[in-house]
Design a protein around this motif. Structure first.
Motif, PDB file in Angstrom:
ATOM      1  N   VAL A 342       0.843  -1.194   0.000  1.00  0.00           N
ATOM      2  CA  VAL A 342       0.000   0.000   0.000  1.00  0.00           C
ATOM      3  C   VAL A 342       0.885   1.254   0.000  1.00  0.00           C
ATOM      4  CG1 VAL A 342      -1.865   1.212   1.188  1.00  0.00           C
ATOM      5  CG2 VAL A 342      -1.706  -1.294   1.340  1.00  0.00           C
ATOM      6  N   VAL A 343       0.593   2.161  -0.931  1.00  0.00           N
ATOM      7  CA  VAL A 343       1.342   3.419  -1.030  1.00  0.00           C
ATOM      8  C   VAL A 343       0.354   4.565  -0.864  1.00  0.00           C
ATOM      9  CG1 VAL A 343       2.813   4.835  -2.518  1.00  0.00           C
ATOM     10  CG2 VAL A 343       2.972   2.334  -2.642  1.00  0.00           C
ATOM     11  N   SER A 344       0.686   5.510   0.016  1.00  0.00           N
ATOM     12  CA  SER A 344      -0.225   6.648   0.196  1.00  0.00           C
ATOM     13  C   SER A 344       0.224   7.828  -0.655  1.00  0.00           C
ATOM     14  CB  SER A 344      -0.325   7.037   1.666  1.00  0.00           C
ATOM     15  OG  SER A 344       0.934   7.407   2.173  1.00  0.00           O
ATOM     16  N   GLN A 345      -0.672   8.810  -0.748  1.00  0.00           N
ATOM     17  CA  GLN A 345      -0.399   9.979  -1.579  1.00  0.00           C
ATOM     18  C   GLN A 345       0.659  10.871  -0.945  1.00  0.00           C
ATOM     19  OE1 GLN A 345      -4.295  11.654  -2.057  1.00  0.00           O
ATOM     20  NE2 GLN A 345      -4.932  10.093  -3.542  1.00  0.00           N
ATOM     21  N   ARG A 346       1.081  11.826  -1.736  1.00  0.00           N
ATOM     22  CA  ARG A 346       2.181  12.709  -1.362  1.00  0.00           C
ATOM     23  C   ARG A 346       2.065  13.335   0.035  1.00  0.00           C
ATOM     24  NH1 ARG A 346       5.331  16.253  -4.869  1.00  0.00           N
ATOM     25  NH2 ARG A 346       6.155  17.969  -3.648  1.00  0.00           N
ATOM     26  N   ASP A 347       0.848  13.733   0.420  1.00  0.00           N
ATOM     27  CA  ASP A 347       0.723  14.461   1.692  1.00  0.00           C
ATOM     28  C   ASP A 347       0.216  13.577   2.835  1.00  0.00           C
ATOM     29  OD1 ASP A 347      -1.904  14.038   0.975  1.00  0.00           O
ATOM     30  OD2 ASP A 347      -2.549  16.108   1.259  1.00  0.00           O
ATOM     31  N   THR A 348       0.201  12.263   2.636  1.00  0.00           N
ATOM     32  CA  THR A 348      -0.426  11.360   3.603  1.00  0.00           C
ATOM     33  C   THR A 348       0.533  10.236   3.987  1.00  0.00           C
ATOM     34  OG1 THR A 348      -2.578  11.828   2.623  1.00  0.00           O
ATOM     35  CG2 THR A 348      -2.433   9.848   3.985  1.00  0.00           C
ATOM     36  N   VAL A 349       0.465   9.821   5.254  1.00  0.00           N
ATOM     37  CA  VAL A 349       1.265   8.685   5.707  1.00  0.00           C
ATOM     38  C   VAL A 349       0.352   7.572   6.221  1.00  0.00           C
ATOM     39  CG1 VAL A 349       3.400   9.905   6.274  1.00  0.00           C
ATOM     40  CG2 VAL A 349       1.542   9.810   7.962  1.00  0.00           C
ATOM     41  N   ILE A 350       0.940   6.384   6.340  1.00  0.00           N
ATOM     42  CA  ILE A 350       0.188   5.225   6.806  1.00  0.00           C
ATOM     43  C   ILE A 350       0.762   4.798   8.159  1.00  0.00           C
ATOM     44  CG2 ILE A 350      -0.524   2.859   6.272  1.00  0.00           C
ATOM     45  CD1 ILE A 350       0.230   3.523   3.298  1.00  0.00           C
ATOM     46  N   GLY A 351      -0.142   4.573   9.123  1.00  0.00           N
ATOM     47  CA  GLY A 351       0.262   4.069  10.427  1.00  0.00           C
ATOM     48  C   GLY A 351      -0.326   2.691  10.655  1.00  0.00           C
ATOM     49  N   THR A 352       0.033   2.072  11.767  1.00  0.00           N
ATOM     50  CA  THR A 352      -0.604   0.798  12.134  1.00  0.00           C
ATOM     51  C   THR A 352      -1.838   1.148  12.977  1.00  0.00           C
ATOM     52  OG1 THR A 352       0.882   0.577  14.041  1.00  0.00           O
ATOM     53  CG2 THR A 352       1.510  -0.559  12.020  1.00  0.00           C
ATOM     54  N   SER A 353      -1.722   1.029  14.309  1.00  0.00           N
ATOM     55  CA  SER A 353      -2.814   1.433  15.196  1.00  0.00           C
ATOM     56  C   SER A 353      -2.436   2.761  15.819  1.00  0.00           C
ATOM     57  CB  SER A 353      -3.003   0.410  16.316  1.00  0.00           C
ATOM     58  OG  SER A 353      -3.129  -0.875  15.767  1.00  0.00           O
ATOM     59  N   ARG A 354      -3.428   3.563  16.050  1.00  0.00           N
ATOM     60  CA  ARG A 354      -3.183   4.899  16.609  1.00  0.00           C
ATOM     61  C   ARG A 354      -2.336   4.810  17.885  1.00  0.00           C
ATOM     62  NH1 ARG A 354      -5.886   9.868  16.006  1.00  0.00           N
ATOM     63  NH2 ARG A 354      -7.311   8.913  14.524  1.00  0.00           N
ATOM     64  N   ASP A 355      -2.623   3.799  18.727  1.00  0.00           N
ATOM     65  CA  ASP A 355      -1.921   3.745  20.025  1.00  0.00           C
ATOM     66  C   ASP A 355      -0.490   3.216  19.907  1.00  0.00           C
ATOM     67  OD1 ASP A 355      -2.317   1.067  19.566  1.00  0.00           O
ATOM     68  OD2 ASP A 355      -3.740   0.757  21.222  1.00  0.00           O
ATOM     69  N   ARG A 356      -0.079   2.802  18.701  1.00  0.00           N
ATOM     70  CA  ARG A 356       1.294   2.317  18.554  1.00  0.00           C
ATOM     71  C   ARG A 356       2.249   3.369  18.008  1.00  0.00           C
ATOM     72  NH1 ARG A 356       1.279  -3.279  15.520  1.00  0.00           N
ATOM     73  NH2 ARG A 356       3.522  -2.917  15.651  1.00  0.00           N
ATOM     74  N   HIS A 357       1.750   4.583  17.786  1.00  0.00           N
ATOM     75  CA  HIS A 357       2.631   5.649  17.281  1.00  0.00           C
ATOM     76  C   HIS A 357       2.770   6.738  18.327  1.00  0.00           C
ATOM     77  CE1 HIS A 357       3.037   4.187  13.145  1.00  0.00           C
ATOM     78  NE2 HIS A 357       1.839   3.685  13.345  1.00  0.00           N
ATOM     79  N   ASP A 358       3.964   6.958  18.760  1.00  0.00           N
ATOM     80  CA  ASP A 358       4.239   8.030  19.711  1.00  0.00           C
ATOM     81  C   ASP A 358       4.624   9.272  18.920  1.00  0.00           C
ATOM     82  OD1 ASP A 358       5.014   9.754  21.659  1.00  0.00           O
ATOM     83  OD2 ASP A 358       6.786   8.608  22.286  1.00  0.00           O
ATOM     84  N   LEU A 359       3.709  10.216  18.839  1.00  0.00           N
ATOM     85  CA  LEU A 359       3.976  11.419  18.051  1.00  0.00           C
ATOM     86  C   LEU A 359       4.467  12.573  18.922  1.00  0.00           C
ATOM     87  CD1 LEU A 359       0.961  11.260  15.557  1.00  0.00           C
ATOM     88  CD2 LEU A 359       3.184  10.130  15.455  1.00  0.00           C
ATOM     89  N   SER A 360       4.761  12.268  20.180  1.00  0.00           N
ATOM     90  CA  SER A 360       5.172  13.340  21.091  1.00  0.00           C
ATOM     91  C   SER A 360       6.534  13.921  20.716  1.00  0.00           C
ATOM     92  CB  SER A 360       5.213  12.813  22.536  1.00  0.00           C
ATOM     93  OG  SER A 360       6.181  11.783  22.634  1.00  0.00           O
ATOM     94  N   GLY A 361       7.334  13.149  19.955  1.00  0.00           N
ATOM     95  CA  GLY A 361       8.651  13.646  19.557  1.00  0.00           C
ATOM     96  C   GLY A 361       8.602  14.567  18.345  1.00  0.00           C
ATOM     97  N   LEU A 362       7.423  14.677  17.716  1.00  0.00           N
ATOM     98  CA  LEU A 362       7.303  15.536  16.530  1.00  0.00           C
ATOM     99  C   LEU A 362       7.151  16.982  16.977  1.00  0.00           C
ATOM    100  CD1 LEU A 362       4.816  13.570  14.236  1.00  0.00           C
ATOM    101  CD2 LEU A 362       7.283  13.752  13.983  1.00  0.00           C
ATOM    102  N   ASP A 363       8.278  17.687  17.022  1.00  0.00           N
ATOM    103  CA  ASP A 363       8.199  19.077  17.480  1.00  0.00           C
ATOM    104  C   ASP A 363       7.946  20.050  16.324  1.00  0.00           C
ATOM    105  OD1 ASP A 363      10.665  18.672  16.380  1.00  0.00           O
ATOM    106  OD2 ASP A 363      11.819  19.164  18.179  1.00  0.00           O
ATOM    107  N   VAL A 364       7.951  19.527  15.099  1.00  0.00           N
ATOM    108  CA  VAL A 364       7.566  20.341  13.941  1.00  0.00           C
ATOM    109  C   VAL A 364       6.611  19.484  13.106  1.00  0.00           C
ATOM    110  CG1 VAL A 364       9.655  21.767  13.810  1.00  0.00           C
ATOM    111  CG2 VAL A 364       9.606  19.552  12.633  1.00  0.00           C
ATOM    112  N   PRO A 365       5.786  20.112  12.228  1.00  0.00           N
ATOM    113  CA  PRO A 365       4.841  19.320  11.409  1.00  0.00           C
ATOM    114  C   PRO A 365       5.571  18.242  10.603  1.00  0.00           C
ATOM    115  CG  PRO A 365       4.282  21.646  11.311  1.00  0.00           C
ATOM    116  CD  PRO A 365       5.598  21.558  12.043  1.00  0.00           C
ATOM    117  N   LEU A 366       4.921  17.087  10.476  1.00  0.00           N
ATOM    118  CA  LEU A 366       5.567  15.893   9.927  1.00  0.00           C
ATOM    119  C   LEU A 366       5.999  16.053   8.468  1.00  0.00           C
ATOM    120  CD1 LEU A 366       6.246  12.841  10.385  1.00  0.00           C
ATOM    121  CD2 LEU A 366       3.985  12.340   9.460  1.00  0.00           C
ATOM    122  N   ARG A 367       7.256  15.703   8.210  1.00  0.00           N
ATOM    123  CA  ARG A 367       7.775  15.524   6.853  1.00  0.00           C
ATOM    124  C   ARG A 367       8.295  14.091   6.804  1.00  0.00           C
ATOM    125  NH1 ARG A 367       8.834  19.710   3.936  1.00  0.00           N
ATOM    126  NH2 ARG A 367      10.625  18.785   2.894  1.00  0.00           N
TER     127      ARG A 367
END
Ligand SMILES: [Zn+2]
Length: 411
Positions: A342-367
């Motif tokens: 599965v490949v997502s579009q340019r501005d979109t990413v794919i995760g597994t389950s919401r609770d398995r991604h720790d986004l607290s380290g993202l101090d700037v918008p995701l690239r």
């Protein structure tokens, strides 16, 4: 007199002067053009303006670091060398297997072949995770800036790297980790003049900063100074990238994520399908393990094609391929990918389950990267190249072909 070297079906001519191949991690072409336009990268500007030769090349899919670094140093796609991500799922053992170990490599490297033929070879990587794969069966110098203070002559073919470079060992999450690679490369070329060097940086800055920002331009200015010095030392210089990099967030700065495991659990029942994200590695702080590429393993009972079509209809999904389609179209090893790719579009990413991604380290918008939208990368050489067929699809793994076979000066 040293002779030509044949590796994985391609023959490479012996270098007439040192060759340095640089893989700039996450180098979307626009980083270079923006830095040049801002006056921050005069040397790269001269290359683009005709002092060298520049192509836009395709990297291999998935547009991740390890598959592409291995493609560059083997000259072939993952279908041949076998490394198609940081992880694959072994359905027989029912477990995720990390592919950092050279035992997963199915092809020899150009670096090892030249070292066996008598060339002096040096490999410097930013993160240590790549070192063992890149240095597989290679005699010579091979170390990471991450562990530069732990090098030994026995393990790395060199000692006292920190003294040589004159910089403290940088944090694994820093621009300095890549700067260390460049400075070490310059010092080695000055001191020992290896026949062949491979320098591989990290995409810390590209994950943080868009092309043309001050932070990005400062990084490319640092690169530019070191590249100019390598050129001054009369090396043939080839610069390419493992993948590009794009913004993966909405106008509100929040990442656009499809939590595919949650979706499939809802459709099929919990845990019936398994989503594997081959971007996952021990260093996830700057991207939260979110990229634009996922593998899906489904139970035999689930109709792959119908499920694939249902996934493809989700907003933000670009393509869903079956195993056979993905192996053919993306040149991937069929036994190390999912039933669906599965490949997502340019501005979109794919995760597994919401609770398995720790986004607290993202101090700037995701690239991030991983998709076909990050496949276009620079392929530059500081020499003039004779006319090439306009139909040639340049790949980042043509870097050694370009540096050794195509870009010689008439003597
Ligand atoms: Zn990378």
């Amino acid at each position: 007199m040293p002779t030509d070297v044949t590796v994985n079906g391609r023959t490479y001519r012996w270098m007439d002067r040192p060759l340095v191949v640089v893989c700039v991690d996450g180098c979307q072409y626009e980083y270079i053009t923006a830095a040049v336009a801002a006056g921050a990268a005069p040397y790269l500007g001269r290359l683009l303006a005709g002092a060298g030769t520049s192509f836009v090349a395709d990297c291999v899919m998935p547009s991740f670091t390890n598959p592409n670094n291995l493609s560059i140093v083997t000259g072939v796609p993952p279908a041949v060398h076998g490394i198609c991500g940081n992880y694959f799922f072994d359905p027989e053992r029912g477990e995720e297997v990390m592919m950092n170990d050279p035992r997963h490599l199915r092809a020899g490297t150009i670096l090892a072949a030249f070292s066996a033929a008598g060339a002096t070879v040096a490999v410097i990587t930013a993160k240590d995770k790549l070192r063992k794969l890149l240095g597989y069966q290679m005699k010579g110098i091979c170390f990471s800036s991450e562990y530069a203070d732990k090098v030994t002559l026995a393990e790395n073919g060199i000692s006292n790297v920190v003294e040589l470079v004159g910089m403290p060992v940088p944090s694994v999450y820093s621009a300095a980790l890549s700067e260390f690679v460049f400075v070490a490369g310059v010092k080695l070329l000055e001191r020992e003049r290896p026949d062949l060097m491979y320098l591989s940086t990290t995409d810390y800055i590209q994950h943080k900063a868009a092309p043309g920002t001050q932070q990005a331009n400062d990084f490319y200015a640092m690169m530019d100074r070191n590249l100019a010095r390598l050129d001054e030392l009369k090396a043939t210089l080839v610069l390419t990238a493992d993948h590009g990099m794009n913004a993966k967030h909405g106008a509100d700065g929040q990442p656009n994520v499809i939590y595919l495991q949650d979706t499939l659990d809802g459709w099929l029942g919990a845990g019936k399908a398994r989503v594997i994200l081959p971007i996952t590695d021990p260093y996830v702080v700057h991207h939260g393990a979110l990229g634009s590429f996922a593998l899906v393993y489904v139970p035999a009972a689930a109709a792959n094609r119908a499920l694939g079509q249902r996934i493809a209809a989700l907003p933000g999904i670009e393509t869903v391929l079956t195993r056979a389609q993905a192996a053919a179209q993306f040149e991937l090893p069929a036994d190390r990918i999912g039933d669906l790719v599965v490949v997502s579009q340019r501005d979109t990413v794919i995760g597994t389950s919401r609770d398995r991604h720790d986004l607290s380290g993202l101090d700037v918008p995701l690239r991030s990267h991983g998709g076909t939208s990050e496949q276009k990368v620079p392929l530059l050489v500081n020499r003039l190249v004779g006319k090439q067929p306009g139909t040639r699809r340049w790949r980042n793994f043509d870097a050694f072909d370009l540096g050794l076979n195509l870009s010689r000066r008439p003597s």
